[in-house]
Design an enzyme around this catalytic site. Structure first.
Site, PDB file in Angstrom:
ATOM      1  N   LYS A   1     -12.108   8.237 -40.664  1.00 15.37           N
ATOM      2  CA  LYS A   1     -12.392   6.895 -40.141  1.00 15.37           C
ATOM      3  C   LYS A   1     -13.526   6.214 -40.898  1.00 15.37           C
ATOM      4  O   LYS A   1     -13.455   5.014 -41.185  1.00 15.37           O
ATOM      5  CB  LYS A   1     -12.780   6.967 -38.660  1.00 15.37           C
ATOM      6  CG  LYS A   1     -11.730   7.430 -37.703  1.00 15.37           C
ATOM      7  CD  LYS A   1     -12.181   7.286 -36.252  1.00 15.37           C
ATOM      8  CE  LYS A   1     -13.491   7.995 -35.938  1.00 15.37           C
ATOM      9  NZ  LYS A   1     -13.408   9.459 -36.071  1.00 15.37           N
TER      10      LYS A   1
ATOM     11  N   LYS B   1     -21.062   1.034 -35.327  1.00 14.38           N
ATOM     12  CA  LYS B   1     -20.685   2.318 -34.734  1.00 14.38           C
ATOM     13  C   LYS B   1     -21.349   2.344 -33.365  1.00 14.38           C
ATOM     14  O   LYS B   1     -22.572   2.404 -33.256  1.00 14.38           O
ATOM     15  CB  LYS B   1     -21.195   3.470 -35.605  1.00 14.38           C
ATOM     16  CG  LYS B   1     -20.893   4.855 -35.054  1.00 14.38           C
ATOM     17  CD  LYS B   1     -19.661   5.456 -35.682  1.00 14.38           C
ATOM     18  CE  LYS B   1     -19.446   6.890 -35.208  1.00 14.38           C
ATOM     19  NZ  LYS B   1     -18.337   7.550 -35.894  1.00 14.38           N
TER      20      LYS B   1
ATOM     21  N   GLY C   1     -15.029   3.986 -34.230  1.00 14.57           N
ATOM     22  CA  GLY C   1     -15.175   4.778 -33.018  1.00 14.57           C
ATOM     23  C   GLY C   1     -15.714   6.170 -33.302  1.00 14.57           C
ATOM     24  O   GLY C   1     -15.778   6.619 -34.444  1.00 14.57           O
TER      25      GLY C   1
ATOM     26  N   GLY D   1     -14.830   9.919 -32.758  1.00 13.36           N
ATOM     27  CA  GLY D   1     -13.693  10.748 -32.377  1.00 13.36           C
ATOM     28  C   GLY D   1     -12.448   9.907 -32.163  1.00 13.36           C
ATOM     29  O   GLY D   1     -12.178   8.965 -32.910  1.00 13.36           O
TER      30      GLY D   1
ATOM     31  N   ARG E   1      -5.396  11.033 -46.966  1.00 13.13           N
ATOM     32  CA  ARG E   1      -5.383  12.354 -47.577  1.00 13.13           C
ATOM     33  C   ARG E   1      -6.824  12.858 -47.660  1.00 13.13           C
ATOM     34  O   ARG E   1      -7.679  12.185 -48.232  1.00 13.13           O
ATOM     35  CB  ARG E   1      -4.772  12.307 -48.979  1.00 13.13           C
ATOM     36  CG  ARG E   1      -3.290  11.944 -49.016  1.00 13.13           C
ATOM     37  CD  ARG E   1      -2.407  13.108 -48.627  1.00 13.13           C
ATOM     38  NE  ARG E   1      -0.999  12.738 -48.680  1.00 13.13           N
ATOM     39  CZ  ARG E   1      -0.164  13.103 -49.655  1.00 13.13           C
ATOM     40  NH1 ARG E   1      -0.610  13.841 -50.661  1.00 13.13           N
ATOM     41  NH2 ARG E   1       1.098  12.730 -49.616  1.00 13.13           N
TER      42      ARG E   1
END
Length: 235
Positions: free
Chosen positions: A15, A37, A116, A118, A176
């Site tokens: 993320k 965040k 976010g 998690g 990836r």
């Protein structure tokens, strides 16, 4: 809506890199972009996620950066869900503080990308999940998934949780990651985005390739950025 919430199918799916590279891509289009965040946990050592965003975004140009407390209202040292990390320090995550910080950023920027902690349903407290606050503020969601064996179920569950709350889905980005190819065949990795798009009837914006240095990943990320812009425009 100026904001986009960047969620993941879990922890460690990329993320932070996607959020930072997307911010850099949008900034290159001439937009005033910042990242946020809401809660960072396990952040006592090393650079924060906001620091990583800043490096990936590149030169912010003239003007002052937003206050650190607005970009990351809560930071806890214990690596756990926000509700537990806060409790370990005798604190509590107040959604009103988060929403006020977001609104201040939105007043001075064209785009606010919120990363976010998690996954989408991670609890900010025992009464409020991350997804509930996203729905309350009214942010569309971009889902990031690590392209590995077993990720299809994780993506479909995340998409279902997003839609159940009436939250717009901006798209899905596959990522990836180092080591993720171990034990996952090329056939599986090629099929994952296709089957998700078919079953979820959701826009898959592309895949970020394995990046040896994400700081040099702007060119590789550009197709994902363009696909994002085709579906979303800041109001």
């Amino acid at each position: 809506m100026k904001g986009v919430f960047v969620t993941g199918t879990g922890t460690g799916v990329g993320k932070t890199v996607v959020c930072g590279l997307l911010a850099g891509f949008l900034r290159a289009q001439g937009m005033r972009v910042t990242t946020q965040k809401w809660v960072e946990t396990g952040g006592s050592d090393g650079p924060s996620d906001i620091d990583v965003h800043r490096r990936l975004m590149g030169d912010p140009g003239p003007g002052r950066e937003p206050p650190p407390a607005d970009r990351c209202p809560y930071r806890f040292s214990f690596p756990a869900s926000p509700h537990l990390a806060a409790a370990r320090e005798g604190r509590r995550v107040d959604p009103a503080v988060i929403e006020a910080a977001y609104r201040r950023l939105a007043e001075t920027h064209d785009v606010v990308l919120v990363e976010g902690a998690g996954g989408f349903l991670v609890p900010l407290s025992t009464e409020l999940s991350t997804g509930d606050l996203v729905a309350r503020i009214g942010l569309p969601v971009l889902v990031v998934a690590g392209n590995r064996l077993g990720c299809v179920n994780d993506v479909l569950l995340t998409v279902e949780a997003v839609r159940r709350r009436g939250v717009p889905l901006s798209g899905i980005v596959f990522n990836r990651l180092p080591g993720e190819g171990d034990g996952t065949s090329a056939e599986v990795q090629a099929d994952n985005p296709q089957v998700v798009a078919e079953i979820a009837k959701a826009p898959v914006l592309g895949e970020v390739p394995l990046l040896s240095d994400p700081g040099r990943g702007a060119e590789a990320f550009a197709p994902v950025g363009r696909a994002f812009l085709e579906r979303w425009r800041p109001s």
